[in-house]
Design an enzyme around this catalytic site. Sequence first.
Site, PDB file in Angstrom:
ATOM      1  N   HIS A 187      -5.841  -8.874  -1.539  1.00 13.33           N
ATOM      2  CA  HIS A 187      -5.954  -9.177  -0.107  1.00 13.33           C
ATOM      3  C   HIS A 187      -7.181 -10.057   0.129  1.00 13.33           C
ATOM      4  O   HIS A 187      -8.178  -9.942  -0.600  1.00 13.33           O
ATOM      5  CB  HIS A 187      -6.111  -7.887   0.703  1.00 13.33           C
TER       6      HIS A 187
ATOM      7  N   HIS B 221      -6.260   4.297   6.790  1.00 13.39           N
ATOM      8  CA  HIS B 221      -5.554   3.994   5.533  1.00 13.39           C
ATOM      9  C   HIS B 221      -4.844   5.230   4.969  1.00 13.39           C
ATOM     10  O   HIS B 221      -3.812   5.100   4.304  1.00 13.39           O
ATOM     11  CB  HIS B 221      -6.558   3.412   4.521  1.00 13.39           C
TER      12      HIS B 221
ATOM     13  N   TYR C 197      -9.473  -9.716   2.288  1.00 12.41           N
ATOM     14  CA  TYR C 197     -10.698  -8.953   2.585  1.00 12.41           C
ATOM     15  C   TYR C 197     -11.358  -8.394   1.321  1.00 12.41           C
ATOM     16  O   TYR C 197     -12.491  -7.903   1.385  1.00 12.41           O
ATOM     17  CB  TYR C 197     -10.409  -7.811   3.579  1.00 12.41           C
ATOM     18  N   GLU C 198     -10.666  -8.475   0.173  1.00 13.26           N
ATOM     19  CA  GLU C 198     -11.310  -8.031  -1.075  1.00 13.26           C
ATOM     20  C   GLU C 198     -12.326  -9.067  -1.547  1.00 13.26           C
ATOM     21  O   GLU C 198     -13.082  -8.796  -2.478  1.00 13.26           O
ATOM     22  CB  GLU C 198     -10.251  -7.777  -2.145  1.00 13.26           C
TER      23      GLU C 198
ATOM     24  N   ALA D 134       2.841  -2.290   3.858  1.00 15.94           N
ATOM     25  CA  ALA D 134       2.707  -1.313   4.938  1.00 15.94           C
ATOM     26  C   ALA D 134       2.129  -2.072   6.125  1.00 15.94           C
ATOM     27  O   ALA D 134       1.264  -2.934   5.944  1.00 15.94           O
ATOM     28  CB  ALA D 134       1.757  -0.206   4.508  1.00 15.94           C
TER      29      ALA D 134
ATOM     30  N   MET E 296      -2.182  -7.177   6.607  1.00 18.14           N
ATOM     31  CA  MET E 296      -3.238  -8.002   6.014  1.00 18.14           C
ATOM     32  C   MET E 296      -2.785  -8.635   4.700  1.00 18.14           C
ATOM     33  O   MET E 296      -3.599  -8.862   3.801  1.00 18.14           O
ATOM     34  CB  MET E 296      -4.492  -7.137   5.778  1.00 18.14           C
ATOM     35  N   SER E 297      -1.481  -8.874   4.565  1.00 18.84           N
ATOM     36  CA  SER E 297      -1.000  -9.372   3.260  1.00 18.84           C
ATOM     37  C   SER E 297       0.281 -10.180   3.405  1.00 18.84           C
ATOM     38  O   SER E 297       0.640 -10.612   4.497  1.00 18.84           O
ATOM     39  CB  SER E 297      -0.750  -8.178   2.331  1.00 18.84           C
TER      40      SER E 297
ATOM     41  N   SER F  66       0.836  -1.210   0.000  1.00 13.77           N
ATOM     42  CA  SER F  66       0.000   0.000   0.000  1.00 13.77           C
ATOM     43  C   SER F  66       0.867   1.253   0.000  1.00 13.77           C
ATOM     44  O   SER F  66       1.744   1.412   0.859  1.00 13.77           O
ATOM     45  CB  SER F  66      -0.865   0.034   1.261  1.00 13.77           C
TER      46      SER F  66
ATOM     47  N   ASN G 192       2.201   3.084  10.673  1.00 13.29           N
ATOM     48  CA  ASN G 192       1.456   3.623  11.824  1.00 13.29           C
ATOM     49  C   ASN G 192       1.811   2.762  13.025  1.00 13.29           C
ATOM     50  O   ASN G 192       2.282   1.633  12.867  1.00 13.29           O
ATOM     51  CB  ASN G 192      -0.057   3.585  11.565  1.00 13.29           C
TER      52      ASN G 192
ATOM     53  N   HIS H 119      -3.328   0.854  -4.654  1.00 15.14           N
ATOM     54  CA  HIS H 119      -2.869  -0.321  -5.409  1.00 15.14           C
ATOM     55  C   HIS H 119      -3.342  -0.138  -6.853  1.00 15.14           C
ATOM     56  O   HIS H 119      -4.523  -0.325  -7.166  1.00 15.14           O
ATOM     57  CB  HIS H 119      -3.445  -1.607  -4.816  1.00 15.14           C
TER      58      HIS H 119
HETATM   59  O1  LIG Z   1      -0.167  -5.078   3.048  1.00 13.99           O
HETATM   60  P1  LIG Z   1      -0.399  -3.961   2.096  1.00 13.99           P
HETATM   61  O2  LIG Z   1      -0.868  -4.408   0.770  1.00 13.99           O
HETATM   62  O3  LIG Z   1       0.787  -3.029   2.033  1.00 13.99           O
HETATM   63  O4  LIG Z   1      -1.613  -3.095   2.712  1.00 13.99           O
HETATM   64  C1  LIG Z   1      -1.754  -2.747   4.068  1.00 13.99           C
HETATM   65  O5  LIG Z   1      -2.444  -1.519   4.087  1.00 13.99           O
HETATM   66  C2  LIG Z   1      -3.862  -1.756   4.167  1.00 13.99           C
HETATM   67  C3  LIG Z   1      -4.396  -1.045   5.372  1.00 13.99           C
HETATM   68  O6  LIG Z   1      -4.113   0.319   5.346  1.00 13.99           O
HETATM   69  C4  LIG Z   1      -4.032  -3.265   4.299  1.00 13.99           C
HETATM   70  O7  LIG Z   1      -4.336  -3.834   3.063  1.00 13.99           O
HETATM   71  C5  LIG Z   1      -2.686  -3.706   4.788  1.00 13.99           C
HETATM   72  O8  LIG Z   1      -2.377  -5.064   4.501  1.00 13.99           O
HETATM   73  O1  HPA Z   2      -2.135  -1.140  11.831  1.00 20.88           O
HETATM   74  C1  HPA Z   2      -2.319  -1.906  10.866  1.00 20.88           C
HETATM   75  N1  HPA Z   2      -2.992  -3.070  11.009  1.00 20.88           N
HETATM   76  C2  HPA Z   2      -3.199  -3.916   9.971  1.00 20.88           C
HETATM   77  N2  HPA Z   2      -2.775  -3.665   8.752  1.00 20.88           N
HETATM   78  C3  HPA Z   2      -2.093  -2.533   8.539  1.00 20.88           C
HETATM   79  N3  HPA Z   2      -1.559  -2.061   7.419  1.00 20.88           N
HETATM   80  C4  HPA Z   2      -0.986  -0.883   7.707  1.00 20.88           C
HETATM   81  N4  HPA Z   2      -1.143  -0.587   9.009  1.00 20.88           N
HETATM   82  C5  HPA Z   2      -1.846  -1.624   9.560  1.00 20.88           C
END
Ligand SMILES: O=P(O)(O)O[C@H]1O[C@H](CO)[C@@H](O)[C@H]1O
Ligand code: HPA
Length: 296
Positions: free
Chosen positions: A92, A263, A94-95, A122, A225-226, A39, A249, A70
């Site tokens: 992901h 996000h 959750y999509e 991220a 989440m990835s 992300s 964060n 993305h």
């Molecule tokens: O893991 P990437 O794709 O960087 O994305 C991260 O950022 C999103 C949350 O802000 C979620 O999808 C988390 O997994």
């Molecule tokens: O704090 C978080 N939690 C889960 N996924 C994330 N992706 C970026 N930051 C976060």
Amino acid sequence: MLSMSDFASCGSYEECSATADWLRAHTQVRPRVGIVCGSGLGGLAEMLKDPQVFKYSDIPNFPRSTVHGHAGQLVFGTLKGKPCVCMQGRFHLYEGYPIQKITLPMRVFKLMGVETMIMTNAAGGLNQDYKVGDVMIIKDHINMPGFAGISPLAGPNDDRFGVRFPCMSDAYDRELRQLAHDVAAELGYSDFLQEGVYCVLGGPSFETIAECRMLHSLGADAVGMSTVHEVIVARHAGMRCFALSLISNRAVMDYDSQEKANHEEVLETGRLRAQQLEKMVSTIVARLDSDNNNSF
Ligand SMILES: O=P(O)(O)O[C@H]1O[C@H](CO)[C@@H](O)[C@H]1O
Ligand code: HPA
């Protein structure tokens, strides 16, 4: 909407081969390195020279990117002279895609000749020593969906890709992690470099305070989440993996805190660290053939 037969064929050898054949017919690049942009980290794809870009919607069997940050395209080109393919946007859980669809590109890359995968993401920082903007080399993972039986390798095993019970204690290549430490030191990035354990959850809701505390006590340094599903499929297929988390964060761990994960902050941190992350990844790719650990 996917039918039951679509589910059954997700990530199958036939499906992945058809996609790899289509891509081979449309590009002359024969990538040895694959890169997945997290992300807000899509700028990595813009480092590729002589880029050839395919929208996911034009590639047979590819899902579409639905998440802001993305772009949803596959970029072929060279990075420091090395043939590469870069996912500018990942998928992901959750999509709503079947997990085998999320990881389909790994198998396609394997069939196209990719030997080394570099994943970025991220993530929220659970480790109290981590700061926003830190870059964490992933040394291991905790696969929460896996505990519930949600695995991209569930279902019949196809031996053409890999073994039924792949080892994951060596998921994140030790030599590539050492190379990343060396590169970061040379670039003067050691101050914001960390190495730790990434925990994947299903999302899309960010974690509660109790969940963050639990994950931290389990030994996770960052949460997202990835990535983990991709790594499992890439390792199953025998590709070497290296992965970086940008700590976008700090996970909220304190009931008095006013912080709220969102996000927009995730994408903004990506913008702030983009250039350094790009430099680090491109230098690592440049070194892949001058170290013993390389695949070229
Ligand atoms: O893991 P990437 O794709 O960087 O994305 C991260 O950022 C999103 C949350 O802000 C979620 O999808 C988390 O997994
Ligand atoms: O704090 C978080 N939690 C889960 N996924 C994330 N992706 C970026 N930051 C976060």
